[in-house]
Design a protein around this motif. Structure first.
Motif, PDB file in Angstrom:
ATOM      1  N   ARG A 194      16.466  -4.853 -12.772  1.00 24.29           N
ATOM      2  CA  ARG A 194      15.022  -4.688 -12.632  1.00 24.29           C
ATOM      3  C   ARG A 194      14.622  -4.637 -11.152  1.00 24.29           C
ATOM      4  O   ARG A 194      15.081  -5.464 -10.347  1.00 24.29           O
ATOM      5  N   ILE A 195      13.742  -3.693 -10.840  1.00 26.31           N
ATOM      6  CA  ILE A 195      13.055  -3.670  -9.553  1.00 26.31           C
ATOM      7  C   ILE A 195      11.569  -3.587  -9.845  1.00 26.31           C
ATOM      8  O   ILE A 195      11.125  -2.721 -10.605  1.00 26.31           O
ATOM      9  N   VAL A 196      10.799  -4.498  -9.265  1.00 28.54           N
ATOM     10  CA  VAL A 196       9.346  -4.474  -9.399  1.00 28.54           C
ATOM     11  C   VAL A 196       8.758  -4.645  -8.004  1.00 28.54           C
ATOM     12  O   VAL A 196       9.105  -5.585  -7.288  1.00 28.54           O
ATOM     13  N   ALA A 197       7.868  -3.729  -7.619  1.00 31.30           N
ATOM     14  CA  ALA A 197       7.225  -3.799  -6.309  1.00 31.30           C
ATOM     15  C   ALA A 197       5.723  -3.939  -6.488  1.00 31.30           C
ATOM     16  O   ALA A 197       5.129  -3.285  -7.347  1.00 31.30           O
ATOM     17  N   LEU A 198       5.098  -4.789  -5.686  1.00 32.53           N
ATOM     18  CA  LEU A 198       3.646  -4.957  -5.723  1.00 32.53           C
ATOM     19  C   LEU A 198       3.010  -4.052  -4.687  1.00 32.53           C
ATOM     20  O   LEU A 198       3.455  -3.991  -3.531  1.00 32.53           O
ATOM     21  N   THR A 199       1.950  -3.363  -5.092  1.00 25.54           N
ATOM     22  CA  THR A 199       1.314  -2.392  -4.209  1.00 25.54           C
ATOM     23  C   THR A 199      -0.183  -2.634  -4.131  1.00 25.54           C
ATOM     24  O   THR A 199      -0.716  -3.593  -4.702  1.00 25.54           O
ATOM     25  N   SER A 200      -0.865  -1.743  -3.441  1.00 29.33           N
ATOM     26  CA  SER A 200      -2.318  -1.786  -3.325  1.00 29.33           C
ATOM     27  C   SER A 200      -2.819  -0.391  -3.036  1.00 29.33           C
ATOM     28  O   SER A 200      -2.147   0.398  -2.374  1.00 29.33           O
ATOM     29  N   ASP A 201      -4.019  -0.074  -3.541  1.00 30.70           N
ATOM     30  CA  ASP A 201      -4.634   1.206  -3.213  1.00 30.70           C
ATOM     31  C   ASP A 201      -5.772   1.033  -2.205  1.00 30.70           C
ATOM     32  O   ASP A 201      -6.601   1.916  -2.022  1.00 30.70           O
ATOM     33  N   HIS A 202      -5.799  -0.112  -1.538  1.00 31.75           N
ATOM     34  CA  HIS A 202      -6.845  -0.406  -0.555  1.00 31.75           C
ATOM     35  C   HIS A 202      -6.465   0.220   0.787  1.00 31.75           C
ATOM     36  O   HIS A 202      -5.672  -0.344   1.541  1.00 31.75           O
ATOM     37  N   THR A 203      -7.015   1.395   1.066  1.00 29.81           N
ATOM     38  CA  THR A 203      -6.675   2.120   2.294  1.00 29.81           C
ATOM     39  C   THR A 203      -7.868   2.274   3.232  1.00 29.81           C
ATOM     40  O   THR A 203      -7.709   2.198   4.456  1.00 29.81           O
ATOM     41  N   VAL A 204      -9.070   2.464   2.690  1.00 29.49           N
ATOM     42  CA  VAL A 204     -10.259   2.634   3.527  1.00 29.49           C
ATOM     43  C   VAL A 204     -10.537   1.340   4.288  1.00 29.49           C
ATOM     44  O   VAL A 204     -10.697   0.275   3.693  1.00 29.49           O
ATOM     45  N   GLY A 205     -10.550   1.415   5.605  1.00 27.33           N
ATOM     46  CA  GLY A 205     -10.737   0.224   6.414  1.00 27.33           C
ATOM     47  C   GLY A 205      -9.505  -0.651   6.498  1.00 27.33           C
ATOM     48  O   GLY A 205      -9.528  -1.720   7.102  1.00 27.33           O
ATOM     49  N   ASN A 206      -8.439  -0.198   5.891  1.00 27.94           N
ATOM     50  CA  ASN A 206      -7.184  -0.955   5.883  1.00 27.94           C
ATOM     51  C   ASN A 206      -6.034   0.043   5.907  1.00 27.94           C
ATOM     52  O   ASN A 206      -5.107  -0.029   5.098  1.00 27.94           O
ATOM     53  N   LEU A 207      -6.148   0.988   6.832  1.00 26.05           N
ATOM     54  CA  LEU A 207      -5.298   2.176   6.833  1.00 26.05           C
ATOM     55  C   LEU A 207      -3.800   1.887   6.846  1.00 26.05           C
ATOM     56  O   LEU A 207      -3.068   2.373   5.983  1.00 26.05           O
ATOM     57  N   PRO A 208      -3.266   1.125   7.830  1.00 33.01           N
ATOM     58  CA  PRO A 208      -1.815   0.978   7.864  1.00 33.01           C
ATOM     59  C   PRO A 208      -1.262   0.249   6.650  1.00 33.01           C
ATOM     60  O   PRO A 208      -0.157   0.547   6.186  1.00 33.01           O
ATOM     61  N   TYR A 209      -2.039  -0.699   6.113  1.00 31.72           N
ATOM     62  CA  TYR A 209      -1.600  -1.421   4.917  1.00 31.72           C
ATOM     63  C   TYR A 209      -1.536  -0.480   3.718  1.00 31.72           C
ATOM     64  O   TYR A 209      -0.508  -0.361   3.049  1.00 31.72           O
ATOM     65  N   GLY A 210      -2.641   0.224   3.450  1.00 37.77           N
ATOM     66  CA  GLY A 210      -2.679   1.104   2.289  1.00 37.77           C
ATOM     67  C   GLY A 210      -1.690   2.248   2.381  1.00 37.77           C
ATOM     68  O   GLY A 210      -1.042   2.605   1.394  1.00 37.77           O
ATOM     69  N   ALA A 211      -1.568   2.830   3.591  1.00 37.22           N
ATOM     70  CA  ALA A 211      -0.639   3.959   3.746  1.00 37.22           C
ATOM     71  C   ALA A 211       0.804   3.514   3.568  1.00 37.22           C
ATOM     72  O   ALA A 211       1.612   4.201   2.924  1.00 37.22           O
ATOM     73  N   SER A 212       1.157   2.361   4.111  1.00 40.51           N
ATOM     74  CA  SER A 212       2.537   1.883   3.985  1.00 40.51           C
ATOM     75  C   SER A 212       2.845   1.432   2.566  1.00 40.51           C
ATOM     76  O   SER A 212       3.980   1.565   2.100  1.00 40.51           O
ATOM     77  N   LYS A 213       1.832   0.935   1.851  1.00 33.80           N
ATOM     78  CA  LYS A 213       2.034   0.595   0.448  1.00 33.80           C
ATOM     79  C   LYS A 213       2.192   1.863  -0.403  1.00 33.80           C
ATOM     80  O   LYS A 213       2.924   1.883  -1.391  1.00 33.80           O
TER      81      LYS A 213
END
Length: 298
Positions: A194-213
């Motif tokens: 099993r591989i499970v990764a946690l992500t986010s779609d929060h990119t507006v105002g949080n560009l590097p976090y959302g883009a890297s996720k």
């Protein structure tokens, strides 16, 4: 074999091993996942990185790793807390080495819940911050998944043995007779890794976090196909807004109003889904990006 018989044992040396990244605070999502897996029969290795928490507004939690280890042990799990800087490209190999050595077996489930997350937008993100987010959220995740794929050996029947030297060489000058292939074929639909990764779609105002996720999503979904021959499933979970100490009152109220169920997510909500994906019952879910957010609008 029934589902009950497939469940991880409650205690003893035969419990499977889960490696969970980003378990630095007792109220975090990673810690919630660790508790859930320990309670359902897994031994748990986890990583944390105190300097990251120290530079965030919530600060480091003194003794968190030891406290979480104690909780997991009380649930019957053997544990290995590993402090690791995921900006270091050599860290994934060291993490797997230490987890396997201390827990005495291969990692069966890899759960990626670590994150670099410092708010900045298109115009104010620095190159240094952009690179650090991608180093932790994308590159480290790829290297961890790659390390897992290089090491994982599924249970018998999930893959064919293609180890060099398993087929006898013909005697020189003779024509070899056809030899029936007696290697067990993969059981259709069977997956043990099993591989499970946690992500986010929060990119507006949080560009590097959302883009890297977003890059993390693509890497993980590729693993669902590229590691399928090993009997491995790979999925991405978007837990939505989970209050683990980073929200102010105004943001909290806004997010609650935008969620049909009228509350924020909790680490346990995410942990329940991850626990299912890691269970025998979850093996048919593969290559998916799953939203576990109470219906919150994106």
């Amino acid at each position: 074999m029934t589902n009950t018989e497939q469940r991880p044992p409650a205690s003893g040396p035969d419990r499977p091993i889960a490696l969970i990244t980003g378990v630095g605070r007792s109220i975090g999502i990673g810690a919630g996942i660790a508790r859930r897996l320990a309670a359902t029969g897994w031994d748990v290795a986890f990583t944390y990185w105190t300097p990251y928490d120290r530079r965030m507004e919530w600060g480091a939690e003194p003794g968190a790793a030891a406290s979480i280890e104690k909780e997991l042990a009380e649930a019957g799990a053997r544990t290995a807390a590993i402090e690791a800087d995921l900006t270091d490209p050599d860290a994934p190999t060291r993490i797997f080495d230490e987890a396997e050595q201390r827990l005495g077996g291969q990692v069966t489930a890899l759960v990626l819940s670590h994150a670099e997350s410092v708010d900045s937008g298109l115009l104010d993100t620095t190159v240094e911050a952009f690179d650090r987010h991608f180093a932790v959220n994308s590159r480290a995740s790829w290297l961890l998944i790659r390390e897992y794929g290089l090491r994982f050996r599924g249970a018998p029947g999930t893959t064919k043995d293609t180890t060099p030297g398993t087929t006898p060489s013909p005697t020189p000058g003779t024509t070899p007779s056809p030899t029936p292939d007696t290697t067990p074929s993969p059981t259709p639909g069977t997956a043990t890794g099993r591989i499970v990764a946690l992500t986010s779609d929060h990119t507006v105002g949080n560009l590097p976090y959302g883009a890297s996720k977003g890059a993390l999503d693509r890497i993980t979904l590729a693993a669902a196909h590229e590691l399928a021959h090993l009997g491995v499933t790979a999925n991405v979970v978007d837990p939505g807004p989970v209050d683990t100490g980073w929200m102010n009152d105004e943001l909290r109220e806004t997010l609650v109003r935008g969620t049909p169920l009228g509350r924020l997510g909790t680490p346990l909500d995410t942990a329940h889904l991850v626990g299912f994906l890691c269970s025998p019952e979850g093996q048919w879910v593969n290559g998916q990006l799953l939203k576990s957010n109470g219906g919150a609008a994106s």
